[in-house]
Write a protein that holds these residues in place. Structure first.
Motif, PDB file in Angstrom:
ATOM      1  N   TRP A 102      25.753  29.171 -24.073  1.00 35.02           N
ATOM      2  CA  TRP A 102      26.982  29.825 -24.512  1.00 35.02           C
ATOM      3  C   TRP A 102      27.979  29.769 -23.362  1.00 35.02           C
ATOM      4  CZ3 TRP A 102      27.325  32.263 -29.401  1.00 35.02           C
ATOM      5  CH2 TRP A 102      28.572  32.861 -29.675  1.00 35.02           C
ATOM      6  N   GLY A 103      29.167  29.272 -23.656  1.00 42.83           N
ATOM      7  CA  GLY A 103      30.202  29.191 -22.636  1.00 42.83           C
ATOM      8  C   GLY A 103      31.239  30.289 -22.813  1.00 42.83           C
ATOM      9  N   ALA A 113      26.045  37.289 -27.420  1.00 41.82           N
ATOM     10  CA  ALA A 113      25.792  35.922 -26.971  1.00 41.82           C
ATOM     11  C   ALA A 113      24.799  35.918 -25.809  1.00 41.82           C
ATOM     12  CB  ALA A 113      27.097  35.255 -26.555  1.00 41.82           C
ATOM     13  N   TRP A 114      24.972  36.863 -24.894  1.00 46.75           N
ATOM     14  CA  TRP A 114      24.014  37.000 -23.787  1.00 46.75           C
ATOM     15  C   TRP A 114      22.605  37.208 -24.336  1.00 46.75           C
ATOM     16  CZ3 TRP A 114      24.235  36.988 -18.375  1.00 46.75           C
ATOM     17  CH2 TRP A 114      23.117  37.526 -17.724  1.00 46.75           C
ATOM     18  N   ASP A 115      22.473  38.132 -25.309  1.00 47.01           N
ATOM     19  CA  ASP A 115      21.159  38.431 -25.884  1.00 47.01           C
ATOM     20  C   ASP A 115      20.590  37.223 -26.628  1.00 47.01           C
ATOM     21  OD1 ASP A 115      21.247  40.987 -24.875  1.00 47.01           O
ATOM     22  OD2 ASP A 115      21.925  41.908 -26.748  1.00 47.01           O
ATOM     23  N   LEU A 120      16.050  33.521 -26.772  1.00 43.57           N
ATOM     24  CA  LEU A 120      15.459  32.208 -27.030  1.00 43.57           C
ATOM     25  C   LEU A 120      14.947  31.559 -25.749  1.00 43.57           C
ATOM     26  CD1 LEU A 120      14.767  29.942 -28.957  1.00 43.57           C
ATOM     27  CD2 LEU A 120      17.122  29.118 -28.779  1.00 43.57           C
ATOM     28  N   ASN A 121      15.758  31.559 -24.706  1.00 45.57           N
ATOM     29  CA  ASN A 121      15.441  30.792 -23.500  1.00 45.57           C
ATOM     30  C   ASN A 121      14.398  31.441 -22.611  1.00 45.57           C
ATOM     31  OD1 ASN A 121      17.591  29.391 -24.553  1.00 45.57           O
ATOM     32  ND2 ASN A 121      18.762  29.291 -22.662  1.00 45.57           N
ATOM     33  N   VAL A 122      14.241  32.750 -22.693  1.00 46.56           N
ATOM     34  CA  VAL A 122      13.290  33.444 -21.822  1.00 46.56           C
ATOM     35  C   VAL A 122      12.227  34.181 -22.631  1.00 46.56           C
ATOM     36  CG1 VAL A 122      13.002  35.078 -19.922  1.00 46.56           C
ATOM     37  CG2 VAL A 122      15.111  33.728 -20.092  1.00 46.56           C
ATOM     38  N   THR A 162      31.631  27.831 -17.291  1.00 45.95           N
ATOM     39  CA  THR A 162      31.414  29.263 -17.502  1.00 45.95           C
ATOM     40  C   THR A 162      30.176  29.486 -18.374  1.00 45.95           C
ATOM     41  OG1 THR A 162      32.977  29.146 -19.343  1.00 45.95           O
ATOM     42  CG2 THR A 162      33.838  29.850 -17.196  1.00 45.95           C
ATOM     43  N   THR A 163      28.999  29.281 -17.780  1.00 42.43           N
ATOM     44  CA  THR A 163      27.737  29.379 -18.523  1.00 42.43           C
ATOM     45  C   THR A 163      26.799  30.371 -17.830  1.00 42.43           C
ATOM     46  OG1 THR A 163      26.947  27.418 -17.316  1.00 42.43           O
ATOM     47  CG2 THR A 163      27.883  27.065 -19.525  1.00 42.43           C
ATOM     48  N   LEU A 164      27.301  31.567 -17.587  1.00 43.94           N
ATOM     49  CA  LEU A 164      26.543  32.564 -16.843  1.00 43.94           C
ATOM     50  C   LEU A 164      25.191  32.867 -17.481  1.00 43.94           C
ATOM     51  CD1 LEU A 164      26.430  34.706 -14.551  1.00 43.94           C
ATOM     52  CD2 LEU A 164      27.510  36.297 -16.158  1.00 43.94           C
ATOM     53  N   ALA A 165      25.171  33.117 -18.783  1.00 46.64           N
ATOM     54  CA  ALA A 165      23.912  33.467 -19.450  1.00 46.64           C
ATOM     55  C   ALA A 165      22.922  32.315 -19.375  1.00 46.64           C
ATOM     56  CB  ALA A 165      24.173  33.861 -20.904  1.00 46.64           C
ATOM     57  N   TYR A 166      23.408  31.099 -19.600  1.00 50.67           N
ATOM     58  CA  TYR A 166      22.517  29.934 -19.561  1.00 50.67           C
ATOM     59  C   TYR A 166      21.920  29.754 -18.167  1.00 50.67           C
ATOM     60  CZ  TYR A 166      20.923  25.106 -20.065  1.00 50.67           C
ATOM     61  OH  TYR A 166      20.159  23.969 -20.088  1.00 50.67           O
ATOM     62  N   ASN A 167      22.759  29.807 -17.132  1.00 46.97           N
ATOM     63  CA  ASN A 167      22.253  29.664 -15.771  1.00 46.97           C
ATOM     64  C   ASN A 167      21.213  30.732 -15.451  1.00 46.97           C
ATOM     65  OD1 ASN A 167      24.797  28.151 -15.781  1.00 46.97           O
ATOM     66  ND2 ASN A 167      24.527  27.983 -13.590  1.00 46.97           N
ATOM     67  N   THR A 168      21.527  31.970 -15.825  1.00 48.38           N
ATOM     68  CA  THR A 168      20.617  33.077 -15.551  1.00 48.38           C
ATOM     69  C   THR A 168      19.288  32.882 -16.264  1.00 48.38           C
ATOM     70  OG1 THR A 168      22.519  34.555 -15.308  1.00 48.38           O
ATOM     71  CG2 THR A 168      20.376  35.583 -15.633  1.00 48.38           C
ATOM     72  N   SER A 169      19.356  32.450 -17.525  1.00 46.52           N
ATOM     73  CA  SER A 169      18.124  32.257 -18.296  1.00 46.52           C
ATOM     74  C   SER A 169      17.260  31.155 -17.698  1.00 46.52           C
ATOM     75  CB  SER A 169      18.449  31.936 -19.757  1.00 46.52           C
ATOM     76  OG  SER A 169      18.987  30.636 -19.919  1.00 46.52           O
ATOM     77  N   LYS A 170      17.879  30.084 -17.246  1.00 44.90           N
ATOM     78  CA  LYS A 170      17.092  28.978 -16.707  1.00 44.90           C
ATOM     79  C   LYS A 170      16.539  29.312 -15.318  1.00 44.90           C
ATOM     80  CE  LYS A 170      17.342  26.348 -20.267  1.00 44.90           C
ATOM     81  NZ  LYS A 170      16.122  26.089 -21.080  1.00 44.90           N
TER      82      LYS A 170
END
Length: 263
Positions: A102-103, A113-115, A120-122, A162-170
């Motif tokens: 999510w960007g 979007a964060w949730d 899914l990713n974590v 701007t992919t804060l949630a994606y970076n954090t999840s990975k």
């Protein structure tokens, strides 16, 4: 007797469950494992995509089947584990690949979007690993878990990414991989992560259109993006006996981008 390299990479007689397997990186990994002899169970949310992907695998001579499931939903994950074990028997290789991005600028990032990304990713990786580990791998004291992380999990991004949630999840996936490897090593279960760089896909199409392939490729020392073959070797190493003494590790497959940027 010491095995040959061909024998170490041979997956005949083994079963692999690949999430997010109907296209992109998941389907590429499914081909790699199937080409090495594994039986494949694919899952993603959409039945029509899975039918097409399984037909593609079967056309390549691979024993492949599918189950539609949303790996962000606990009830779907339990159903997926139940049906896979019922239809395929024990799972030798689990590839956690299903993911979302999510960007949005951090200051305006929607909570829902964060949730969605985190679930899914974590959370999804944890729940499915727990189900397959407890019910199939731990009792037999053997198994391979391959988590698909990203070089985005190694650090931050330029301001226009701007992919804060994606970076954090990975980043969480990388730490999850290390922690789970530490706990489950005593059961003979290897847990490793692959950190792809930029691979053209449906999920990355927007970024590709906005920044352009040439600009993205220019960030890599190899001056290219990932293609339909570039994850095969790493996935097979982590899934096979060729990697039996490797656990708790991550490997960037990114054309050298993380070497230059530090993540």
């Amino acid at each position: 007797m010491t095995r040959t390299i061909q024998q170490l990479f041979d997956l005949k007689g083994r079963t692999a469950l690949v999430t997010g397997g109907s296209r992109g990186l998941g389907l590429q990994i499914a081909h790699a494992l199937g080409e090495a002899g594994a039986r494949i169970m694919l899952t993603s949310r959409k039945a029509e995509d899975l039918e097409e992907a399984v037909a593609d695998l079967q056309a390549a001579g691979i024993d492949a089947r599918w189950i539609a499931a949303d790996c962000a939903r606990e009830e779907d994950i339990r159903k997926l584990a139940d049906q896979t074990l019922e239809r395929m028997g024990d799972v030798d290789i689990l590839v956690n690949n299903a993911g979302a991005a999510w960007g949005a600028p951090a200051e305006d990032h929607p909570l829902e979007a964060w949730d969605k990304v985190m679930n899914l990713n974590v959370r999804g990786y944890f729940l499915l690993s727990q189900q397959i580990g407890k019910r199939s791998m731990i009792p037999r004291k053997t198994g391979r878990i391959v988590n698909i992380a990203s070089i985005a999990g190694l650090g931050g991004n330029p301001a226009d990414m701007t992919t804060l949630a994606y970076n954090t999840s990975k980043g969480a996936v990388i730490t999850f991989t290390q922690a789970l490897a530490g706990e489950w090593g005593r059961y003979g279960i290897n847990v490793n992560a692959i950190c792809p760089g930029f691979f053209p896909s449906k999920m990355t199409q927007g970024t590709l259109e906005r920044l352009g392939e040439d600009k993205l490729a220019a960030h890599a020392p190899l001056r290219r993006l990932g293609d339909d073959e570039d994850l095969k070797g790493t996935a097979l190493l982590f899934a096979s006996d060729a990697g039996k003494h490797i656990t708790g590790q991550w490997l960037a497959v990114d054309g050298g981008v993380s070497m230059i940027t530090g993540g």
